[in-house]
Design a protein around this motif. Structure first.
Motif, PDB file in Angstrom:
ATOM      1  N   ALA A  25       0.987  -1.046  -0.088  1.00 55.07           N
ATOM      2  CA  ALA A  25       0.081  -0.041  -0.069  1.00 55.07           C
ATOM      3  C   ALA A  25       0.964   1.377   0.208  1.00 55.07           C
ATOM      4  CB  ALA A  25      -0.848  -0.061   1.177  1.00 55.07           C
ATOM      5  N   LYS A  72      -2.010  -0.694  -6.640  1.00 57.82           N
ATOM      6  CA  LYS A  72      -3.323  -0.372  -6.605  1.00 57.82           C
ATOM      7  C   LYS A  72      -4.347  -1.446  -7.264  1.00 57.82           C
ATOM      8  CE  LYS A  72      -3.122   3.853  -5.740  1.00 57.82           C
ATOM      9  NZ  LYS A  72      -2.327   3.861  -4.781  1.00 57.82           N
ATOM     10  N   PHE A  73      -3.413  -2.462  -7.203  1.00 61.04           N
ATOM     11  CA  PHE A  73      -4.168  -3.970  -7.659  1.00 61.04           C
ATOM     12  C   PHE A  73      -3.643  -5.113  -7.134  1.00 61.04           C
ATOM     13  CE2 PHE A  73      -5.274  -7.607 -10.263  1.00 61.04           C
ATOM     14  CZ  PHE A  73      -6.553  -7.236 -10.752  1.00 61.04           C
ATOM     15  N   TRP A 100      -5.693  -8.574   4.785  1.00 62.75           N
ATOM     16  CA  TRP A 100      -5.493  -7.324   5.131  1.00 62.75           C
ATOM     17  C   TRP A 100      -5.944  -6.453   4.008  1.00 62.75           C
ATOM     18  CZ3 TRP A 100      -3.336  -2.719   3.373  1.00 62.75           C
ATOM     19  CH2 TRP A 100      -3.109  -1.793   4.386  1.00 62.75           C
ATOM     20  N   ASN A 110      -8.988  -3.584   4.138  1.00 62.44           N
ATOM     21  CA  ASN A 110      -8.451  -1.924   3.990  1.00 62.44           C
ATOM     22  C   ASN A 110      -8.392  -1.255   2.516  1.00 62.44           C
ATOM     23  OD1 ASN A 110      -7.275  -1.402   6.864  1.00 62.44           O
ATOM     24  ND2 ASN A 110      -6.308  -3.683   6.398  1.00 62.44           N
ATOM     25  N   ALA A 111      -8.376  -2.195   1.561  1.00 65.13           N
ATOM     26  CA  ALA A 111      -8.289  -1.651   0.323  1.00 65.13           C
ATOM     27  C   ALA A 111      -9.332  -0.594  -0.013  1.00 65.13           C
ATOM     28  CB  ALA A 111      -7.996  -2.719  -0.688  1.00 65.13           C
ATOM     29  N   ARG A 112     -10.315  -1.098   0.075  1.00 66.17           N
ATOM     30  CA  ARG A 112     -11.509  -0.128  -0.392  1.00 66.17           C
ATOM     31  C   ARG A 112     -11.468   1.132   0.168  1.00 66.17           C
ATOM     32  NH1 ARG A 112     -17.843  -2.257  -0.557  1.00 66.17           N
ATOM     33  NH2 ARG A 112     -16.460  -3.960  -1.967  1.00 66.17           N
ATOM     34  N   SER A 113     -10.993   1.438   1.056  1.00 63.97           N
ATOM     35  CA  SER A 113     -10.991   2.909   1.637  1.00 63.97           C
ATOM     36  C   SER A 113      -9.438   3.409   1.253  1.00 63.97           C
ATOM     37  CB  SER A 113     -10.807   2.920   3.418  1.00 63.97           C
ATOM     38  OG  SER A 113      -9.859   2.231   3.772  1.00 63.97           O
ATOM     39  N   LEU A 114      -8.579   2.559   0.826  1.00 61.92           N
ATOM     40  CA  LEU A 114      -7.277   3.174   0.248  1.00 61.92           C
ATOM     41  C   LEU A 114      -7.308   3.272  -1.271  1.00 61.92           C
ATOM     42  CD1 LEU A 114      -4.834   1.169   2.459  1.00 61.92           C
ATOM     43  CD2 LEU A 114      -5.721   3.293   2.925  1.00 61.92           C
ATOM     44  N   GLY A 115      -8.538   2.922  -2.088  1.00 58.85           N
ATOM     45  CA  GLY A 115      -8.666   2.959  -3.413  1.00 58.85           C
ATOM     46  C   GLY A 115      -7.611   2.020  -4.081  1.00 58.85           C
ATOM     47  N   ILE A 116      -7.818   0.800  -3.417  1.00 55.93           N
ATOM     48  CA  ILE A 116      -6.825  -0.180  -4.038  1.00 55.93           C
ATOM     49  C   ILE A 116      -7.899  -1.467  -4.279  1.00 55.93           C
ATOM     50  CG2 ILE A 116      -4.939  -2.204  -3.515  1.00 55.93           C
ATOM     51  CD1 ILE A 116      -4.166  -0.233  -1.327  1.00 55.93           C
ATOM     52  N   MET A 117      -7.826  -1.949  -5.530  1.00 55.61           N
ATOM     53  CA  MET A 117      -8.673  -3.025  -5.878  1.00 55.61           C
ATOM     54  C   MET A 117      -7.905  -4.423  -5.501  1.00 55.61           C
ATOM     55  SD  MET A 117     -10.078  -4.088  -9.698  1.00 55.61           S
ATOM     56  CE  MET A 117     -10.727  -2.766 -10.055  1.00 55.61           C
ATOM     57  N   ARG A 139      -8.949  -8.724  -5.837  1.00 54.99           N
ATOM     58  CA  ARG A 139      -9.807  -9.641  -6.607  1.00 54.99           C
ATOM     59  C   ARG A 139      -9.234 -11.019  -5.957  1.00 54.99           C
ATOM     60  NH1 ARG A 139     -12.688  -6.538  -8.648  1.00 54.99           N
ATOM     61  NH2 ARG A 139     -14.058  -7.708  -7.756  1.00 54.99           N
TER      62      ARG A 139
END
Lengths: 295, 593
Positions: B212, B217-218, B233, B237-244, B246
């Motif tokens: 992060a 970002k992916f 992790w 956390n990713a959604r609030s950090l703008g990370i996708m 999958r």
């Protein structure tokens, strides 16, 4: 995000080299239709990424003037999903063959359809492995004699149309590459569609599959548009897709326009625009939040 | 008074489903907030209910670099734990247990048995997980800690479940605390106050956070122990950090998806363990051939094949070295501890972007699933981010753009898809400067040679971009202990133990495996008696080091029973090897888990 208004002709989408396909190969028609579709939709080369796997048909990105990725055998859909998820401003078109897509790449085919990734997947289905000189494929008919089934295949083929519908694809079509106009229209529909679009194309291999030749298809293909088929009706679509005899249907089998969102629409992270355009790491505030949770 | 030397280890044992993690976490947070250092190791099995789980928590005023050798307090949540581990306790140690269900057996001299009649003191008929809370209360007394610390911790932990749940937990905890006050003798040294409050993280969390901070970002993954903590992790956390994030159908899909996302311009990463890594390898070579930077993490577990999914090993070195067909360019790095794992991620991304190639991180269960204290100021949340040679999106095409332009450095500026005027193809087939395939009808031996050399040129000086390993410790030591990756900490503690035994040793901890600083390592080790310590059977690093430097070790300490080294395993081995004529020493694991 069109940056220029110059209208391009199909010729403008010609790649730097000419195809190395055998004379008479069905794939020429598919390439031609893709170039026409891009031109007729007013697209620009830099807005498109054409992603393929490995095989005769997977050489296609080299012959079309768009961004291209000639990836691993069977992996075009996984790679294409990565490209689309990283930058959904791009139009992503995956191309390849039946062995690449329904055989070695079968798992990705299932799950890309399930996720309804906003991709257009054009499969040049010749029912044979051509580049490896003629072995049985997942779409070869039972009884077909090939180099790896010299006494006839004892396995049933996969049906790409019913598979795609059952797996959750929202635009499912089949075409014959000898009818470029019809194929062009189906590809255009697939590109315009928001979701996973499969266009399975009968694209005869004139060297290694003499059973399913141009003449074979010309005599049999029937357009669904002429049959009054309802593209909302998945059961009717599957029934039509199973037909294999004197009449084989082509056209748009199934189209779910609004009832199922694409992954691009469903993924909250994409609401602020493409992630590939977000550079940089953590803000002070984000770092604070993370450390607070660790204390 | 502890004179800064407070060093205490406790263990909680039970079966899966008995809720061992919760008291472990509660205690870890209390200790870390107090500013004490902490290292935990959880021995467990691939089972959701049953089996035997054994969580070791080491707490000290000084930094700790392994879970240590000794045990001061055993919390036995079931009879099995008591039967297995009571014998490990020496004089001064104590054993806590629910005397309604567990009987102690024969304890060693000077071991304090601390029975908790849980039903009686709580008034509960059905005890369940409450026994853990009772035991935590009793521990507070034994450790000389104020009950209010636990009260605060419980209030935070159960806040979401409402006041009633909080109150009930505090009530049973207090029952344990009071019972202990009345019946048990606390340790002579109460747990001291440390410095500033510390945070707690696992190695997997460190790897995820490192990503992060590096601008990942992916992130894609298929669940696989012991790497799944990285996925968890990001999922959290990713959604609030703008990370996708999958979760993909298989590791083949994972690997190819991150290569695709990286090609489109996102920093992209994935983590797995050896089995999943095996499925990813074709894509690693593809990333190298297409010159797309991305990062693959292999959290090693005991192999081969499915192996022992919940046990640690350093058995995938040669798998990583050979991960994909052909000669190709990539980095392979094995972080030395959790903080190093964190720092490695942005460093590796910068290198991968600079040289446009994949990077592989070899972690292992020990680093990734261990939990450690960390001072917040030691975490660099804003590392430098260098995306390498990229064509600006707005750049006009100054004539023909060649994606694989044959430059003196071998690096060709990368245009991301979507950039007007720079349309090109990336290909896994061999290709020339203009991406034209050299296979098929275009075969050209001279172009092929040029393409191979163009990519290889990028790596000619790659070793100069990173720090070489150095000998740490006395220059005139009797022996040099050489390790790679996660053994660095335990080797350092073994060296301290050896010093107490009158043996001087120093350490060479190797982190970067490709490129390997062969010259620097050879210079550092030449003329020294060196012993290689590694967590595998065949000496994978010893063979690699010999192949790259021609140097052979005096001796080897190897462990491959699934459990990590304790410091004395290495110290015993070194003493034994130095007393004889070298060879291979395999320590015997005492704690049976």
């Amino acid at each position: 995000m069109t940056t220029t208004t110059i209208e391009l002709t199909p010729k403008d989408f010609k790649g730097k080299v000419d195809p190395d396909w055998c004379p008479g190969c069905g794939d020429f028609g598919v390439l031609n239709a893709l170039q026409r579709a891009a031109s007729e939709l007013g697209m620009q080369p830099h807005e498109i990424v054409t992603v393929s796997g490995i095989g005769c048909s997977s050489n296609l990105p080299g012959y079309i003037n768009t961004y291209g990725a000639h990836t691993l055998h069977g992996r075009s859909l996984a790679f294409a999903t990565g490209v689309k998820m990283a930058n959904h401003d791009l139009n992503v078109i995956a191309t390849g063959g039946d062995g690449d897509g329904y055989g070695i790449g079968g798992n990705h085919f299932t799950h890309t359809a399930r996720r309804n990734v906003d991709l257009t997947y054009v499969v040049m289905n010749n029912q044979i492995y051509g580049l490896t000189t003629g072995q049985v494929s997942p779409t070869s008919r039972i009884g077909q004699k090939t180099k790896s089934t010299p006494f006839g295949s004892v396995e049933y083929p996969i049906n790409p149309i019913t598979s795609a519908i059952m797996n959750g694809a929202t635009y499912v079509a089949r075409a014959y590459s000898g009818d470029v106009k019809h194929l062009t229209d189906l590809i255009k529909g697939g590109i315009r569609h928001k979701g996973f679009a499969l266009i399975d194309v009968f694209s005869p291999c004139v060297t290694f599959n003499l059973d399913n030749s141009h003449n074979f298809f010309k005599a049999r293909v029937r357009k669904l548009e002429d049959e009054g088929h309802d593209t909302d009706d998945w059961a009717a679509a599957c029934e039509k897709a199973m037909a294999w005899g004197d009449e084989i249907y082509v056209g748009k089998f199934f189209h779910m326009e609004n009832d199922k969102e694409s992954l691009t629409d469903l993924e909250p992270v994409l609401r602020d625009g493409p992630i590939a355009k977000r550079q940089g790491g953590l803000t002070e505030e984000q770092a604070d939040r993370i450390i607070q949770r660790m204390m | 008074m502890t004179n800064g030397n407070f060093d205490f280890a406790l263990a909680i044992g039970g079966s899966a489903g008995q809720g061992i993690a919760t008291p472990g976490d509660t205690l870890a947070r209390i200790v870390a907030r107090r500013g004490l250092h902490l290292s935990t190791y959880n021995a467990y099995q691939s089972i959701i209910r049953g089996g035997h789980i054994f969580l070791t928590v080491r707490i000290a005023e000084q930094e700790v670099r392994s879970h240590g050798d000794k045990l001061d307090l055993l919390l036995a949540l079931n009879q099995d734990t008591m039967d297995r581990h009571l014998r490990l306790l020496g004089s001064g140690a104590a054993a806590l247990y629910n005397s309604d269900d567990v009987s102690p057996g024969d304890a060693g001299d000077g071991v304090q048995l601390c029975p908790l009649p849980v039903k009686e003191i709580t008034g509960l008929q059905r005890v369940g997980l409450n026994q853990n809370t009772v035991a935590l209360g009793a521990m507070m007394h034994l450790l000389g800690l104020d009950f209010s610390l636990l009260e605060t911790s419980i209030a935070q932990q159960f806040a979401r479940k409402g006041e009633e749940v909080v109150n009930e937990n505090v009530r049973v905890a207090l029952a344990g605390y009071t019972h202990a006050q009345e019946n048990f003798v606390p340790y002579p040294d109460p747990m001291p106050e440390g410095g500033e409050p510390l945070a707690v993280w696992s190695g997997n969390e460190a790897l995820a956070m490192g990503g992060a901070a590096a601008g990942v970002k992916f992130y894609a993954a298929y669940p696989m122990s012991p790497s799944t903590g990285v996925l968890h992790w990001y999922a959290q956390n990713a959604r609030s950090l703008g990370i996708m994030v999958r979760q993909v159908e298989d590791e083949i899909g994972v690997a190819n998806m991150i290569v695709g996302a990286a090609h489109a311009g996102a920093r992209a990463m994935c983590a797995t363990s050896g089995g999943g890594f095996a499925l990813m390898t074709e894509a690693i070579g593809a990333a190298s051939m297409m010159e797309i930077p991305c990062v693959f993490i292999n959290v090693q577990r005991a192999g081969p094949s499915t192996g022992v999914p919940t046990k640690t090993e350093q058995g995938d070195l040669w798998q990583a070295l050979g991960a994909s067909q052909g000669d190709f360019e990539r980095f392979v790095v094995s972080p030395l501890d959790a903080l190093d794992a964190y720092n490695t991620v942005p460093e590796l991304f910068n290198l991968a972007d600079k040289l446009q190639c994949p990077g592989i991180i070899l972690s292992d269960l020990l680093i990734s699933e261990g939990r450690y204290s960390i001072h917040p100021r030691d975490i660099e949340f804003h590392p430098a981010i260098d995306r390498g040679a990229l064509v600006d999106e707005g750049a006009a095409s100054g004539g023909e753009y060649l994606r694989y332009k044959d430059t003196p450095s071998g690096v060709s500026p990368r245009a991301l898809p979507g950039t007007p005027g720079h349309v090109h193809i990336v290909a896994t087939d061999e290709h020339d400067e203009d991406s034209m395939l050299l296979s098929d009808e275009f075969t050209n031996p001279h172009r092929r040679r040029a393409s191979v050399e163009k990519r290889a040129r990028k790596f000619q000086d790659a070793a100069s971009l990173i720090a070489p390993p150095e000998i740490e410790g006395p220059a005139d030591a009797e022996a040099t202990l050489v390790g790679w990756g996660s053994t660095a900490g335990v080797i350092a503690e073994a060296i301290e133990q050896l010093a107490e035994r009158g043996v001087t040793a120093n350490r060479l901890a190797v982190k970067w495996l490709i490129p390997l600083h062969a010259e620097e390592i050879a210079a550092a080790l030449s003329g020294r008696k060196f012993i290689i310590v590694e967590n595998n059977y065949s000496g994978q690093f010893a063979r690699y080091l010999r192949s790259e430097t021609g140097l052979s070790a005096y001796g080897h300490v190897r462990k491959y029973d699934g459990e990590p080294f304790a410091p004395h395993h290495i110290a015993d081995g070194v003493a034994d090897l130095l007393g004889g004529e070298g060879g291979v020493f395999v320590p015997r694991q005492e704690v049976i888990v």
